[in-house]
Design a protein around this motif. Structure first.
Motif, PDB file in Angstrom:
ATOM      1  N   PRO A 236      32.629 -14.389 -51.900  1.00  0.00           N
ATOM      2  CA  PRO A 236      33.603 -15.226 -51.171  1.00  0.00           C
ATOM      3  C   PRO A 236      32.912 -16.367 -50.428  1.00  0.00           C
ATOM      4  O   PRO A 236      31.861 -16.186 -49.813  1.00  0.00           O
ATOM      5  N   GLY A 237      33.526 -17.548 -50.512  1.00  0.00           N
ATOM      6  CA  GLY A 237      32.969 -18.710 -49.841  1.00  0.00           C
ATOM      7  C   GLY A 237      31.931 -19.470 -50.646  1.00  0.00           C
ATOM      8  O   GLY A 237      31.386 -20.465 -50.158  1.00  0.00           O
ATOM      9  N   THR A 238      31.652 -19.033 -51.881  1.00  0.00           N
ATOM     10  CA  THR A 238      30.668 -19.722 -52.732  1.00  0.00           C
ATOM     11  C   THR A 238      31.372 -20.418 -53.892  1.00  0.00           C
ATOM     12  O   THR A 238      32.554 -20.203 -54.147  1.00  0.00           O
ATOM     13  N   ILE A 239      30.608 -21.236 -54.583  1.00  0.00           N
ATOM     14  CA  ILE A 239      31.091 -21.847 -55.810  1.00  0.00           C
ATOM     15  C   ILE A 239      30.341 -21.233 -56.986  1.00  0.00           C
ATOM     16  O   ILE A 239      29.222 -20.734 -56.813  1.00  0.00           O
ATOM     17  N   PRO A 240      30.921 -21.242 -58.183  1.00  0.00           N
ATOM     18  CA  PRO A 240      30.216 -20.671 -59.332  1.00  0.00           C
ATOM     19  C   PRO A 240      28.934 -21.441 -59.627  1.00  0.00           C
ATOM     20  O   PRO A 240      28.878 -22.666 -59.471  1.00  0.00           O
ATOM     21  N   PHE A 241      27.910 -20.731 -60.065  1.00  0.00           N
ATOM     22  CA  PHE A 241      26.640 -21.370 -60.399  1.00  0.00           C
ATOM     23  C   PHE A 241      26.832 -22.490 -61.415  1.00  0.00           C
ATOM     24  O   PHE A 241      26.196 -23.542 -61.323  1.00  0.00           O
ATOM     25  N   GLU A 242      27.705 -22.295 -62.371  1.00  0.00           N
ATOM     26  CA  GLU A 242      27.892 -23.266 -63.440  1.00  0.00           C
ATOM     27  C   GLU A 242      28.750 -24.460 -63.027  1.00  0.00           C
ATOM     28  O   GLU A 242      28.989 -25.350 -63.831  1.00  0.00           O
ATOM     29  N   ALA A 243      29.193 -24.492 -61.770  1.00  0.00           N
ATOM     30  CA  ALA A 243      30.085 -25.566 -61.321  1.00  0.00           C
ATOM     31  C   ALA A 243      29.501 -26.313 -60.123  1.00  0.00           C
ATOM     32  O   ALA A 243      30.228 -26.734 -59.223  1.00  0.00           O
ATOM     33  N   ALA A 244      28.182 -26.513 -60.135  1.00  0.00           N
ATOM     34  CA  ALA A 244      27.525 -27.104 -58.971  1.00  0.00           C
ATOM     35  C   ALA A 244      27.255 -28.598 -59.106  1.00  0.00           C
ATOM     36  O   ALA A 244      26.607 -29.194 -58.241  1.00  0.00           O
ATOM     37  N   ASP A 245      27.758 -29.240 -60.147  1.00  0.00           N
ATOM     38  CA  ASP A 245      27.435 -30.651 -60.386  1.00  0.00           C
ATOM     39  C   ASP A 245      27.823 -31.546 -59.207  1.00  0.00           C
ATOM     40  O   ASP A 245      27.013 -32.361 -58.736  1.00  0.00           O
ATOM     41  N   THR A 246      29.033 -31.399 -58.723  1.00  0.00           N
ATOM     42  CA  THR A 246      29.486 -32.240 -57.612  1.00  0.00           C
ATOM     43  C   THR A 246      28.693 -31.954 -56.347  1.00  0.00           C
ATOM     44  O   THR A 246      28.328 -32.878 -55.606  1.00  0.00           O
ATOM     45  N   ALA A 247      28.396 -30.692 -56.103  1.00  0.00           N
ATOM     46  CA  ALA A 247      27.629 -30.328 -54.914  1.00  0.00           C
ATOM     47  C   ALA A 247      26.229 -30.925 -54.951  1.00  0.00           C
ATOM     48  O   ALA A 247      25.681 -31.322 -53.909  1.00  0.00           O
ATOM     49  N   ILE A 248      25.635 -31.027 -56.135  1.00  0.00           N
ATOM     50  CA  ILE A 248      24.315 -31.650 -56.256  1.00  0.00           C
ATOM     51  C   ILE A 248      24.394 -33.136 -55.923  1.00  0.00           C
ATOM     52  O   ILE A 248      23.527 -33.686 -55.228  1.00  0.00           O
ATOM     53  N   VAL A 249      25.413 -33.790 -56.414  1.00  0.00           N
ATOM     54  CA  VAL A 249      25.587 -35.226 -56.131  1.00  0.00           C
ATOM     55  C   VAL A 249      25.709 -35.465 -54.632  1.00  0.00           C
ATOM     56  O   VAL A 249      25.172 -36.449 -54.103  1.00  0.00           O
ATOM     57  N   GLU A 250      26.362 -34.579 -53.926  1.00  0.00           N
ATOM     58  CA  GLU A 250      26.616 -34.773 -52.499  1.00  0.00           C
ATOM     59  C   GLU A 250      25.476 -34.282 -51.613  1.00  0.00           C
ATOM     60  O   GLU A 250      25.370 -34.674 -50.447  1.00  0.00           O
ATOM     61  N   ALA A 251      24.585 -33.441 -52.138  1.00  0.00           N
ATOM     62  CA  ALA A 251      23.590 -32.768 -51.306  1.00  0.00           C
ATOM     63  C   ALA A 251      22.516 -33.722 -50.795  1.00  0.00           C
ATOM     64  O   ALA A 251      22.007 -34.568 -51.529  1.00  0.00           O
ATOM     65  N   THR A 252      22.167 -33.558 -49.524  1.00  0.00           N
ATOM     66  CA  THR A 252      20.980 -34.209 -48.959  1.00  0.00           C
ATOM     67  C   THR A 252      19.799 -33.242 -48.975  1.00  0.00           C
ATOM     68  O   THR A 252      18.638 -33.659 -48.980  1.00  0.00           O
ATOM     69  N   HIS A 253      20.098 -31.945 -48.964  1.00  0.00           N
ATOM     70  CA  HIS A 253      19.086 -30.901 -48.969  1.00  0.00           C
ATOM     71  C   HIS A 253      19.475 -29.858 -50.018  1.00  0.00           C
ATOM     72  O   HIS A 253      20.652 -29.492 -50.126  1.00  0.00           O
ATOM     73  N   LEU A 254      18.488 -29.387 -50.763  1.00  0.00           N
ATOM     74  CA  LEU A 254      18.732 -28.398 -51.810  1.00  0.00           C
ATOM     75  C   LEU A 254      17.709 -27.278 -51.667  1.00  0.00           C
ATOM     76  O   LEU A 254      16.505 -27.533 -51.621  1.00  0.00           O
ATOM     77  N   LEU A 255      18.195 -26.062 -51.584  1.00  0.00           N
ATOM     78  CA  LEU A 255      17.325 -24.888 -51.493  1.00  0.00           C
ATOM     79  C   LEU A 255      17.670 -23.932 -52.608  1.00  0.00           C
ATOM     80  O   LEU A 255      18.844 -23.643 -52.848  1.00  0.00           O
ATOM     81  N   THR A 256      16.646 -23.422 -53.284  1.00  0.00           N
ATOM     82  CA  THR A 256      16.897 -22.413 -54.301  1.00  0.00           C
ATOM     83  C   THR A 256      16.184 -21.126 -53.941  1.00  0.00           C
ATOM     84  O   THR A 256      14.993 -21.110 -53.653  1.00  0.00           O
ATOM     85  N   THR A 257      16.963 -20.047 -53.927  1.00  0.00           N
ATOM     86  CA  THR A 257      16.430 -18.712 -53.698  1.00  0.00           C
ATOM     87  C   THR A 257      16.398 -17.917 -55.006  1.00  0.00           C
ATOM     88  O   THR A 257      16.004 -16.758 -55.017  1.00  0.00           O
ATOM     89  N   ALA A 258      16.825 -18.547 -56.085  1.00  0.00           N
ATOM     90  CA  ALA A 258      16.987 -17.852 -57.360  1.00  0.00           C
ATOM     91  C   ALA A 258      15.639 -17.510 -57.969  1.00  0.00           C
ATOM     92  O   ALA A 258      14.758 -18.370 -58.098  1.00  0.00           O
ATOM     93  N   GLY A 259      15.481 -16.262 -58.369  1.00  0.00           N
ATOM     94  CA  GLY A 259      14.263 -15.843 -59.038  1.00  0.00           C
ATOM     95  C   GLY A 259      14.275 -16.234 -60.510  1.00  0.00           C
ATOM     96  O   GLY A 259      15.302 -16.636 -61.059  1.00  0.00           O
ATOM     97  N   PRO A 260      13.125 -16.121 -61.166  1.00  0.00           N
ATOM     98  CA  PRO A 260      13.041 -16.460 -62.588  1.00  0.00           C
ATOM     99  C   PRO A 260      13.943 -15.566 -63.437  1.00  0.00           C
ATOM    100  O   PRO A 260      14.168 -14.400 -63.103  1.00  0.00           O
TER     101      PRO A 260
END
Length: 281
Positions: free
Chosen positions: A36-60
């Motif tokens: 809850p409160g998140t967006i799907p991983f495959e639907a992050a295109d708009t969020a990337i365009v708007e982001a000033t900061h990007l953090l990834t916690t995702a493992g390989p």
């Protein structure tokens, strides 16, 4: 407004999101499970365009970074992006036979998982010509719900005895503290390395003993490492194949912070106090 996009709202990501929001960031996070409160991983295109900061916690996944595999081109073209953070692991330093490493120690991974992480770090560092890129190398993560206290209560704690084999660890709240401090510095383009490990590497048996004392129960049964190594899972055995102590002085000085929980003792006491408070509420 500074807009943070977090890839992976898991255990550490949730704490970072909470601290970032308190610091004034607008936070968006992805998940594959529909948290809850998140967006799907495959639907992050708009969020990337708007982001000033990007953090990834995702493992390989299958040896590659899932964020770069899906969004490398989008990230390269992101118009507002200023800062990138990647949660990595101290495994990139490899085995040091109990010696100390610092933030300036070159990676020398000795196992596959460390090799993969070092390769992914280099991929993210390729963005450092135009963005600030911070690589956070994490020791063993613990905190509420993931501690020796919980292991004892669940009956799965073991005291594994291997004298001289100490591990670093870092409380989830100190991970969040460090990451948000780095984001708020508005660093220029370039690559930085931060060691997120506490001030006292310790043998795991000592941590279990401390947790048992806090709970007022006998310590778990002790097992010499040599007697149980053969029965360990490959992943568990891999952690014991490397022995290093992780220094953090440069990290704390650069970020202008000290740890909330400089050793496992303070961390375990805080977790126990939090559990007691939850039990009263």
């Amino acid at each position: 407004m500074s807009r943070l996009l977090i890839f992976g709202l898991g255990y550490s990501g949730t704490a970072i999101a909470r601290n970032a929001a308190a610091a004034g960031f607008s936070v968006t996070a992805t998940s594959r499970s529909g948290t809850p409160g998140t967006i799907p991983f495959e639907a992050a295109d708009t969020a990337i365009v708007e982001a000033t900061h990007l953090l990834t916690t995702a493992g390989p996944q299958d040896g590659v970074d899932p964020v770069l595999a899906r969004y490398r081109d989008r990230i390269e073209a992101a118009p507002a992006l200023r800062w990138i953070g990647y949660l990595s692991t101290t495994a990139v330093y490899g085995n040091r036979d109990g010696g100390w490493i610092t933030e300036d120690t070159p990676p020398a991974p000795t196992q596959t998982r460390g090799v993969i992480r070092a390769t992914i770090e280099a991929e993210w560092a390729a963005f450092a010509d135009r963005h600030a890129v911070d690589l956070f190398r994490l020791a063993g993560i613990y905190g509420a719900g993931r501690s020796a206290l919980d292991d004892i209560k669940a009956g799965r704690a073991r005291r594994i005895i291997k004298p001289g084999h100490a591990f670093g660890r870092i409380h989830r709240d100190d991970i969040a503290r460090a990451v948000v401090a780095a984001m708020r510095q508005d660093a220029p383009p370039g690559r930085r390395v931060f060691n997120l490990s506490d001030d006292e590497p310790a043998e795991p048996a000592r941590v279990v003993e401390e947790a048992a004392a806090l709970l007022g129960v006998p310590p778990a049964t002790a097992f010499p490492f040599a007697e149980i190594e053969a029965g360990m899972s490959p992943m568990a055995r891999s952690f014991w194949m490397e022995n290093r102590k992780v220094a953090n002085a440069k990290t704390k000085a650069t970020l202008g912070i000290s740890w909330l929980y400089p050793t496992y003792r303070e961390g375990l006491r805080a977790i126990l106090a939090e559990q007691a408070e939850q039990g009263r509420s």
